[in-house]
Design an enzyme around this catalytic site. Structure first.
Site, PDB file in Angstrom:
ATOM      1  N   ASN A  37      26.224 -10.721 -36.051  1.00 45.01           N
ATOM      2  CA  ASN A  37      26.051 -11.106 -37.390  1.00 45.01           C
ATOM      3  C   ASN A  37      27.596 -11.955 -37.669  1.00 45.01           C
ATOM      4  OD1 ASN A  37      23.190 -11.665 -37.112  1.00 45.01           O
ATOM      5  ND2 ASN A  37      23.278  -8.893 -37.607  1.00 45.01           N
ATOM      6  N   SER A  51      21.265  -4.677 -38.412  1.00 43.25           N
ATOM      7  CA  SER A  51      21.904  -5.823 -38.092  1.00 43.25           C
ATOM      8  C   SER A  51      22.713  -5.904 -38.265  1.00 43.25           C
ATOM      9  CB  SER A  51      20.694  -6.503 -38.449  1.00 43.25           C
ATOM     10  OG  SER A  51      20.581  -7.302 -39.689  1.00 43.25           O
ATOM     11  N   HIS A 106      21.337  -1.603 -32.371  1.00 38.09           N
ATOM     12  CA  HIS A 106      20.851  -3.175 -32.696  1.00 38.09           C
ATOM     13  C   HIS A 106      20.200  -4.214 -31.324  1.00 38.09           C
ATOM     14  CE1 HIS A 106      22.230  -6.665 -34.486  1.00 38.09           C
ATOM     15  NE2 HIS A 106      21.027  -6.913 -34.977  1.00 38.09           N
ATOM     16  N   GLU A 117      23.432  -3.819 -29.118  1.00 36.33           N
ATOM     17  CA  GLU A 117      24.798  -3.950 -29.700  1.00 36.33           C
ATOM     18  C   GLU A 117      24.684  -2.353 -30.562  1.00 36.33           C
ATOM     19  OE1 GLU A 117      25.943  -6.038 -33.356  1.00 36.33           O
ATOM     20  OE2 GLU A 117      27.358  -6.735 -32.636  1.00 36.33           O
TER      21      GLU A 117
HETATM   22  N1  CAA Z   1       7.481 -11.605 -27.331  1.00 37.32           N
HETATM   23  C1  CAA Z   1       7.364 -10.787 -25.678  1.00 37.32           C
HETATM   24  N2  CAA Z   1       7.776 -12.029 -24.949  1.00 37.32           N
HETATM   25  C2  CAA Z   1       8.340 -13.478 -25.311  1.00 37.32           C
HETATM   26  C3  CAA Z   1       7.478 -13.289 -26.975  1.00 37.32           C
HETATM   27  C4  CAA Z   1       7.763 -12.674 -27.756  1.00 37.32           C
HETATM   28  N3  CAA Z   1       7.840 -12.524 -29.243  1.00 37.32           N
HETATM   29  N4  CAA Z   1       8.923 -14.825 -27.430  1.00 37.32           N
HETATM   30  C5  CAA Z   1       8.841 -14.997 -25.799  1.00 37.32           C
HETATM   31  N5  CAA Z   1       8.875 -14.571 -25.159  1.00 37.32           N
HETATM   32  C6  CAA Z   1       8.548 -14.903 -23.818  1.00 37.32           C
HETATM   33  C7  CAA Z   1       7.749 -15.361 -22.998  1.00 37.32           C
HETATM   34  O1  CAA Z   1       6.743 -14.747 -23.100  1.00 37.32           O
HETATM   35  C8  CAA Z   1       8.200 -16.022 -22.095  1.00 37.32           C
HETATM   36  O2  CAA Z   1       8.114 -14.953 -21.019  1.00 37.32           O
HETATM   37  P1  CAA Z   1       8.154 -16.100 -19.312  1.00 37.32           P
HETATM   38  O3  CAA Z   1       9.158 -16.969 -19.432  1.00 37.32           O
HETATM   39  O4  CAA Z   1       8.355 -14.918 -18.540  1.00 37.32           O
HETATM   40  O5  CAA Z   1       6.799 -16.579 -19.604  1.00 37.32           O
HETATM   41  C9  CAA Z   1       9.797 -16.832 -22.766  1.00 37.32           C
HETATM   42  O6  CAA Z   1      10.105 -15.131 -23.685  1.00 37.32           O
HETATM   43  C10 CAA Z   1       9.826 -17.869 -23.223  1.00 37.32           C
HETATM   44  O7  CAA Z   1       9.028 -17.414 -24.329  1.00 37.32           O
HETATM   45  P2  CAA Z   1       8.591 -19.384 -24.440  1.00 37.32           P
HETATM   46  O8  CAA Z   1       8.652 -19.966 -23.126  1.00 37.32           O
HETATM   47  O9  CAA Z   1       6.884 -19.213 -24.965  1.00 37.32           O
HETATM   48  O10 CAA Z   1       9.467 -20.243 -24.933  1.00 37.32           O
HETATM   49  P3  CAA Z   1      11.420 -20.964 -25.207  1.00 37.32           P
HETATM   50  O11 CAA Z   1      12.350 -20.364 -23.984  1.00 37.32           O
HETATM   51  O12 CAA Z   1      11.317 -21.491 -25.772  1.00 37.32           O
HETATM   52  O13 CAA Z   1      12.176 -19.092 -24.890  1.00 37.32           O
HETATM   53  C11 CAA Z   1      12.847 -17.911 -26.982  1.00 37.32           C
HETATM   54  C12 CAA Z   1      11.527 -18.812 -26.646  1.00 37.32           C
HETATM   55  C13 CAA Z   1      13.056 -16.468 -26.076  1.00 37.32           C
HETATM   56  C14 CAA Z   1      12.695 -16.956 -28.513  1.00 37.32           C
HETATM   57  C15 CAA Z   1      13.993 -18.565 -26.921  1.00 37.32           C
HETATM   58  O14 CAA Z   1      14.022 -19.666 -27.984  1.00 37.32           O
HETATM   59  C16 CAA Z   1      15.485 -17.711 -26.952  1.00 37.32           C
HETATM   60  O15 CAA Z   1      15.875 -17.655 -26.692  1.00 37.32           O
HETATM   61  N6  CAA Z   1      15.499 -18.303 -28.386  1.00 37.32           N
HETATM   62  C17 CAA Z   1      17.238 -17.224 -29.237  1.00 37.32           C
HETATM   63  C18 CAA Z   1      16.524 -16.019 -29.769  1.00 37.32           C
HETATM   64  C19 CAA Z   1      18.025 -15.624 -30.524  1.00 37.32           C
HETATM   65  O16 CAA Z   1      19.053 -15.423 -30.314  1.00 37.32           O
HETATM   66  N7  CAA Z   1      17.093 -14.173 -30.741  1.00 37.32           N
HETATM   67  C20 CAA Z   1      18.222 -13.430 -31.340  1.00 37.32           C
HETATM   68  C21 CAA Z   1      18.006 -13.413 -32.764  1.00 37.32           C
HETATM   69  S1  CAA Z   1      19.438 -12.884 -34.048  1.00 37.32           S
HETATM   70  C22 CAA Z   1      18.424 -11.015 -33.781  1.00 37.32           C
HETATM   71  O17 CAA Z   1      17.800 -10.870 -33.154  1.00 37.32           O
HETATM   72  C23 CAA Z   1      19.920 -10.012 -34.798  1.00 37.32           C
HETATM   73  C24 CAA Z   1      19.702 -10.339 -35.583  1.00 37.32           C
HETATM   74  O18 CAA Z   1      20.612  -8.952 -36.576  1.00 37.32           O
HETATM   75  C25 CAA Z   1      19.239 -11.489 -36.998  1.00 37.32           C
END
Ligand code: CAA
Length: 287
Positions: free
Chosen positions: A191, A119, A141, A153
Site C-alpha cells: 500500500n 493492510s 496480508h 505479504e
Molecule cells: N473470487 C474467486 N475467483 C475470482 C474472483 C473472486 N472474487 N474474481 C475473479 N476470479 C477468478 C475468475 O473465476 C477467473 O478465473 P478463471 O480464469 O480460472 O476462470 C479469474 O479470476 C479471472 O476473472 P474474470 O475473467 O472474471 O475477470 P478478469 O480477467 O477481469 O480478472 C481480476 C479479474 C482477477 C480481479 C483482475 O481484474 C485483477 O487482477 N485485478 C487487479 C486486482 C488487484 O490488484 N488486487 C489487489 C488489490 S489491493 C489489495 O487487495 C490489498 C490491499 O491492502 C488494499
C-alpha cells in the site's frame, strides 16, 4: 507445526476469500462473524465459487465437496477454539482490531499463531494489545480476490518470533501463495506503493487531466495493469482506500503526500464506496 484448522475472524471479502483458499488447499477453515447476514453472504460466495470452479473444470466435483466439508461458520469465537491458527480479517480500524486480538488471546491456545490481514496498521502496535503473546502475532496480508492473487505479504512485529515467521511462510505456501517479507512500516510495501498511485489518479481526475475512463484506459493499456487505478479503488472499497491513506499519513510523520484526495473523501462521505454499494467512481447498479 501442522495447521489442521484455521479460524478466520471476519467474513467480509478478505475473510471469506482466505477461508475459501484454505479449504480448497486441504485445510479446514472456520469463519467467525457476529453478523448472520455476513456469514450467509460468505457461504453463498463459497458455494458460487466452487460451482464455478467445477463448471470450468478447474476442480472436480469431489474436490469441491471436500472443500465444502472443510468449511464451517460460527457466530462466536469460542465455537472456533479448536482451531490451531487464527487470522483476523476485520475492518481496517486499529481499535476494532485490538479488541479482537484481546479476545483471540483469551480464546485460542497458547501455541496458536495470531495473524492479522491488516493492510496498513503496525503489527508491533497491534501485538502490544496482548503483551504475553507478542511473539505469536504476525502480519499475513492477502490480496483481493484472495483465491486468485498469489501474494501474501508477511510482516513481523518487533517481537514476532522466528518460529511464528517460519510457520507463516509454510502455511502461505500450503495455501498456494507466495510469501514475501516486508518490514513493519505503515502500509508495508504494497500500500506504500499502491495507495499514492490511486490517490494521484484521483488528483488527476480532480485537476481535469482526464476523466476516470480515460485515466483507467491509459494505465491499463499503457502500463498493462489488469484494472485502472480508479476502477481498482472501487474494487478495494473507497472507504478502505481512505482508511489506509490515513493510517499511512499518521504512521509516516504526517507527510501530506499520503492525505486522501478531496473527491475520494467526498465519495466516501456520500456513502459511495465502490463495488460494494453499487456506486463509487463508477456506477455498477446496471451491472
Ligand atoms: N473470487 C474467486 N475467483 C475470482 C474472483 C473472486 N472474487 N474474481 C475473479 N476470479 C477468478 C475468475 O473465476 C477467473 O478465473 P478463471 O480464469 O480460472 O476462470 C479469474 O479470476 C479471472 O476473472 P474474470 O475473467 O472474471 O475477470 P478478469 O480477467 O477481469 O480478472 C481480476 C479479474 C482477477 C480481479 C483482475 O481484474 C485483477 O487482477 N485485478 C487487479 C486486482 C488487484 O490488484 N488486487 C489487489 C488489490 S489491493 C489489495 O487487495 C490489498 C490491499 O491492502 C488494499
Amino acid at each position: 507445526m501442522t495447521v489442521h484448522k484455521i479460524a478466520v475472524i471476519g467474513s467480509g471479502t478478505m475473510g471469506s476469500g482466505i477461508a475459501l483458499t484454505a479449504a480448497t488447499n486441504g485445510i479446514r477453515a472456520v469463519v467467525v462473524d457476529i453478523s448472520d447476514e455476513q456469514i450467509s453472504r460468505a457461504k453463498k460466495y463459497h458455494q458460487k465459487q466452487l460451482e464455478k470452479s467445477v463448471a470450468k473444470e478447474r476442480i472436480t466435483q469431489d474436490e469441491a465437496d471436500i472443500a465444502t466439508a472443510n468449511l464451517s461458520y460460527k457466530t462466536s469465537m469460542e465455537e472456533a477454539a479448536d482451531a490451531n491458527w487464527a487470522v483476523e480479517a476485520a475492518t481496517e480500524n486499529v481499535d476494532v482490531k485490538k479488541s479482537i486480538f484481546k479476545k483471540m488471546f483469551d480464546v485460542f491456545g497458547d501455541d496458536v499463531v495470531l495473524a492479522t490481514n491488516t493492510s496498513s496498521i503496525s503489527i508491533t502496535d497491534l501485538a502490544s494489545s496482548i503483551p504475553k503473546a507478542e511473539h505469536r502475532v504476525i502480519g499475513m496480508h492477502f490480496f483481493n480476490p484472495v483465491p486468485v492473487m498469489k501474494l501474501v505479504e508477511v510482516i513481523k512485529g518487533k517481537k514476532t518470533s522466528e518460529e511464528t515467521t517460519a510457520a507463516t511462510i509454510v502455511l502461505s505456501e500450503q495455501m498456494g501463495k507466495t510469501p514475501v517479507p516486508a518490514n513493519d512500516f505503515a502500509g508495508f510495501v504494497s500500500n506504500r506503493v499502491l495507495m499514492p498511485m490511486i490517490n494521484e489518479a484521483f488528483h488527476a481526475w480532480s485537476d481535469g487531466v482526464a476523466d476516470p475512463e480515460a485515466i483507467d484506459s491509459i494505465m491499463k493499456l499503457g502500463c498493462a495493469f489488469p484494472m485502472g487505478p480508479l476502477r481498482l479503488a472501487d474494487y478495494i472499497g473507497l472507504d478502505v482506500c481512505r482508511d489506509i491513506m490515513m493510517v499511512m499519513y499518521n504512521g509516516l510523520d504526517e507527510n501530506p503526500k499520503y492525505l486522501p484526495n478531496q473527491k475520494l473523501i467526498e465519495l466516501v462521505e456520500q456513502g459511495h464506496l465502490g463495488d460494494k454499494t453499487g456506486q463509487g467512481v463508477y456506477n455498477y447498479e446496471k451491472g
